[in-house]
Design an enzyme around this catalytic site. Sequence first.
Site, short mmCIF file in Angstrom:
data_model
loop_
_atom_site.label_atom_id
_atom_site.label_comp_id
_atom_site.label_asym_id
_atom_site.label_seq_id
_atom_site.Cartn_x
_atom_site.Cartn_y
_atom_site.Cartn_z
N ARG A 95 0.87 -1.74 -0.01
CA ARG A 95 0.08 -0.02 -0.24
C ARG A 95 0.65 1.15 -0.19
O ARG A 95 0.38 2.49 -0.89
CB ARG A 95 -0.79 -0.40 1.59
CG ARG A 95 -1.75 -0.86 1.08
CD ARG A 95 -2.65 -1.31 1.95
NE ARG A 95 -2.25 -2.14 3.15
CZ ARG A 95 -2.44 -2.47 4.32
NH1 ARG A 95 -4.03 -1.79 4.79
NH2 ARG A 95 -1.55 -3.42 5.11
N GLN A 96 2.01 1.16 0.40
CA GLN A 96 3.33 2.23 0.06
C GLN A 96 4.07 2.25 -1.07
O GLN A 96 4.66 1.95 -0.77
CB GLN A 96 4.01 2.11 1.44
CG GLN A 96 4.84 3.73 1.22
CD GLN A 96 4.45 4.85 2.01
OE1 GLN A 96 2.76 4.36 2.64
NE2 GLN A 96 4.82 6.15 1.35
N HIS A 129 -1.57 -4.86 -3.97
CA HIS A 129 -3.04 -3.81 -3.96
C HIS A 129 -2.69 -2.81 -5.08
O HIS A 129 -4.06 -2.36 -5.57
CB HIS A 129 -2.25 -2.40 -2.52
CG HIS A 129 -2.54 -1.71 -2.63
ND1 HIS A 129 -4.56 -1.94 -2.23
CD2 HIS A 129 -2.32 -0.87 -2.44
CE1 HIS A 129 -4.70 -0.60 -2.02
NE2 HIS A 129 -3.30 0.37 -2.90
N LYS A 190 -13.85 7.41 -1.61
CA LYS A 190 -12.91 7.20 0.17
C LYS A 190 -12.26 8.00 0.10
O LYS A 190 -10.80 8.24 -1.51
CB LYS A 190 -12.71 6.11 0.50
CG LYS A 190 -11.99 5.58 1.74
CD LYS A 190 -11.31 4.40 1.75
CE LYS A 190 -10.01 3.64 1.80
NZ LYS A 190 -10.05 2.42 2.21
N THR A 222 -8.14 -3.10 9.05
CA THR A 222 -8.78 -2.65 11.07
C THR A 222 -10.28 -2.56 10.41
O THR A 222 -10.46 -3.08 11.20
CB THR A 222 -8.10 -1.46 11.63
OG1 THR A 222 -9.05 -0.72 10.32
CG2 THR A 222 -6.95 -1.08 11.63
N THR A 225 -12.92 0.31 6.74
CA THR A 225 -13.11 0.84 5.58
C THR A 225 -14.13 -0.03 4.93
O THR A 225 -15.18 0.18 4.39
CB THR A 225 -12.36 0.52 3.93
OG1 THR A 225 -10.89 0.59 4.28
CG2 THR A 225 -12.34 0.62 2.98
#
Length: 300
Positions: A95-96, A129, A190, A222, A225
């Site tokens: 994701r980074q 991702h 989002k 988590t 989302t």
Amino acid sequence: MKVVVSPPGYWLGKELSRLLGLDFVDVLEKSFPDGELYVRIAQPDKVANADVIVVSTFYPDQDRAFLKTLLLIDAVKSSGANKVIALVPYLAYSRQDRVFIPGEPVSSCVIVESLRAVGAEMLVTVDVHSPRTLECFKGPSTNITVQDVLIRHAIRDLDNPVLIAPDRGALERVTSIAKTYGLECDHLVKQRDRVTGQITYSPKELNVSGREAVIVDDIISTGSTIAESARILLKGGAKRVIVVATHGLLVDNALERITSAGVQKVLLADTLAVRHLHPTVEYINTSLALASKLRELLNW
Ligand code: R5P
């Protein structure tokens, strides 16, 4: 000679070797008293001159799993392997995939470049991702999707479902699967605060009233989302919300967060070396699809 090598504790390597009809070579693993990692290929002679698929996933304990994979690839190369293919179903740090705030690294590139540096000639991921990650790998790379399998399973008993991407980034993936199954799809809008990680959603018109909505995402961490998306869909009149995701990290109280937002079912692929036992969660075996896509890709 073609073989599969995989560290202990991850079931997929053995399963793929069985499905592909290849020899499986075990890895011995221990930690030194100070915590350092040690790996050894149990039968190095089987790896010599062979084309080797190293199957390793980066969750749980992503940093150690990553290091273990680097050590393992080096061990396979040092044992005289002809070619090493790294199959990393869950590629942590994906994701980074860019510098969002000046001063950050592009972590996803660091990960794949390291795999290459120790000797992986080819990289295969599952529902990574962002495809941008694979562009950093200096060699052939492929991302295999198993979301088609998950969605096929999810919609079996649904009447006129609508697929929902929880953000614009996920839309492309969802659109192509929706096309395959002749389904309608839509997306939410989002935003994530890059410093706090907090997410917010912008208002958007959705045609979900009275329908069963299937949220499709790559990763659930988590659960925020999914929980926020589910609330929006239920508020918009959806009759039922179910979730399909490839990599269910489900950290902390993610499942509580998701179920209390009204999600009735979470379908996950079995890409990680951990499973969450919960009445809402169902794991779908995707190894058959993965094996057949791999066979086609490698022409083995
Ligand atoms: C982000 O863009 C990913 O596709 C997932 O939506 C995200 O990683 C999920 O994280 P969380 O479950 O913490 O909201």
